[in-house]
Design a protein around this motif. Structure first.
Motif: not given
Length: 432
Positions: A254-255, A410-412, A417-425, A243-249
């Protein structure tokens, strides 16, 4: 007296949910979408809901206000709002969610409302429940539709079950189990992380609660669970890291950030609370993600978050909200006002909730698929909320946000990003 309705005072978290809902005129209500998988008529469902209403006291609950509010379980099913809508085309989730968020449930009258979407043949295709989150959590919705599925399978014999008792509040159970306590609602005092800026500040009347739904095969949950096991972390910690990694873009990230993790406390209670019970049996844990933690791998981040979560579960650090039932209700009201007030920052971070595995609770349901559940975010406490759970048919990811505080774009972007990260896992459980 023998005919006196069941009643008790609200715990502090229940009181906060009630006040958040009242202050934001429906923010913090839980909206659950349940798809029908077999033929069922309005009349059959009506009988089934009457059975559920009689069995579970929180379905009969209303709030009696006073110096400290109390649950009074005396609401007849005829007082529950019931809307029947004609369904002439496939249900469009995001637009229906927007419509449902305006179905405000006055908790002083009842705890939930029902919408049935019916096709031209009179068959119910969707059931949508709008409920006060102080009365029902996501796992309770699962329990209700498990019971309703069994009722429809065995109507006539299953209906004779005895009504359930009214359980203590989650806070009282945790207090009795010896968990560490905090000053009432120290959620902000203990937050050393930077806060997210809103993209556009707005008063309550100009806010819009939105939700995005993503469905994946059930095997996805199995693979993610195995990854968490391989990494030696809980599934909640893995989902929090994603959740937090997907938010970085996102433009207002806030970093460093807080993660608010909701935890089912049924198994932590003494005595434990059965999954057959219906209510709000959750607690919140505040975890902090620093820039240093974000500079590491996803696996390392999940491990860091798991250690923070472990301190709370091992009674070495407190939950975010007090367990003490000796609270002052005016403190709750003031805190709810501060959370919902127009501001240039969100008072809290991303909220993550792993609601678990419906199949383990009930096996494969014949009649129902719980396809979505999301808390309305117009209370403006979080920039985003992510709810995950699994059924026999799907792995479900539900995302909630509030426009214009978080924009549609921003939400989309976040969901992508979240879905992409899940698929990479799924490709490689050791993804860095």
């Amino acid at each position: 007296m023998e005919n006196e309705p069941l009643s008790r005072e609200l715990g502090p978290q229940e009181a906060l949910f009630v006040e958040l809902t009242n202050e934001s005129r429906g923010g913090a209500q839980l909206i659950s979408f349940v798809r029908l998988c077999d033929s069922v008529t309005v009349e059959q469902l009506y009988r089934g809901f009457i059975f559920l209403h009689r069995k579970h006291p929180m379905l009969r609950a209303r709030i009696k206000m006073g110096a400290k509010p109390s649950w009074i379980c005396d609401v007849g099913f005829e007082k529950v709002p019931l809307i029947i809508k004609q369904l002439n085309e496939p249900l469009e989730y995001e637009s229906e969610y927007l419509w449902q968020q305006n179905q405000f449930i006055d908790i002083e009258n009842c705890a939930y409302g029902i919408t049935l979407h019916v096709n031209v043949d009179g068959e119910v295709k969707w059931v949508i429940i709008v409920s006060n989150h102080a009365a029902l959590d996501g796992r309770s919705i699962m329990t209700l539709f498990r019971d309703l599925d069994r009722f429809l399978e065995k109507e006539g014999s299953y209906i004779s079950q005895e009504p359930k008792p009214l359980r203590k509040s989650a806070g009282e159970y945790l207090h009795l189990a010896g968990f560490k306590d905090v000053d009432l609602f120290s959620i902000q005092k203990s937050n050393s992380c930077r806060r997210w800026e809103v993209e556009q500040a707005a008063p309550i009347e100009d806010r819009k609660g939105c939700s995005i739904l993503k469905l994946m095969p059930p095997e996805v949950a199995e693979a993610l669970s195995q990854t968490a096991k391989n990494w030696g972390v809980s599934l909640s910690s893995l989902f929090s890291a994603v959740a937090v990694c997907a938010a970085q873009n996102m433009p207002t990230f806030p970093g460093e950030t807080e993660i608010v993790v909701t935890i089912d406390i049924r198994g932590l209670c003494k005595p434990s609370v059965s999954l057959d019970e219906v209510g709000s049996f959750s607690a919140t844990a505040n975890l902090c993600v620093t820039k240093k933690m974000l500079s590491k791998t996803l696996k390392s981040l999940a491990n860091d978050l798991d250690k923070q979560l472990g301190l709370i579960l091992n009674k070495e650090a407190p939950f975010a909200i007090s367990c003490d039932t000796h609270y002052e209700f005016y403190d709750v009201k003031n805190f709810a006002k501060s959370l919902t007030a127009e501001s240039t920052v969100f008072p809290s971070g991303i909220c993550v909730s792993n609601a678990g595995n419906m199949q383990r609770l009930a096996g494969e349901l014949r009649y129902f698929e719980i396809e979505s559940g999301m808390v309305v975010q117009t209370h403006a406490a979080h920039p985003l909320m992510v709810i995950t759970y699994t059924t026999s048919r799907n792995t479900i990811f539900v995302f909630g946000y509030c426009e214009p505080l978080t924009s549609h774009e921003s939400a989309h972007l976040y969901v992508e990003s979240y879905v992409k990260l899940v698929k990479s896992l799924l490709v490689d459980g050791s993804v860095q």
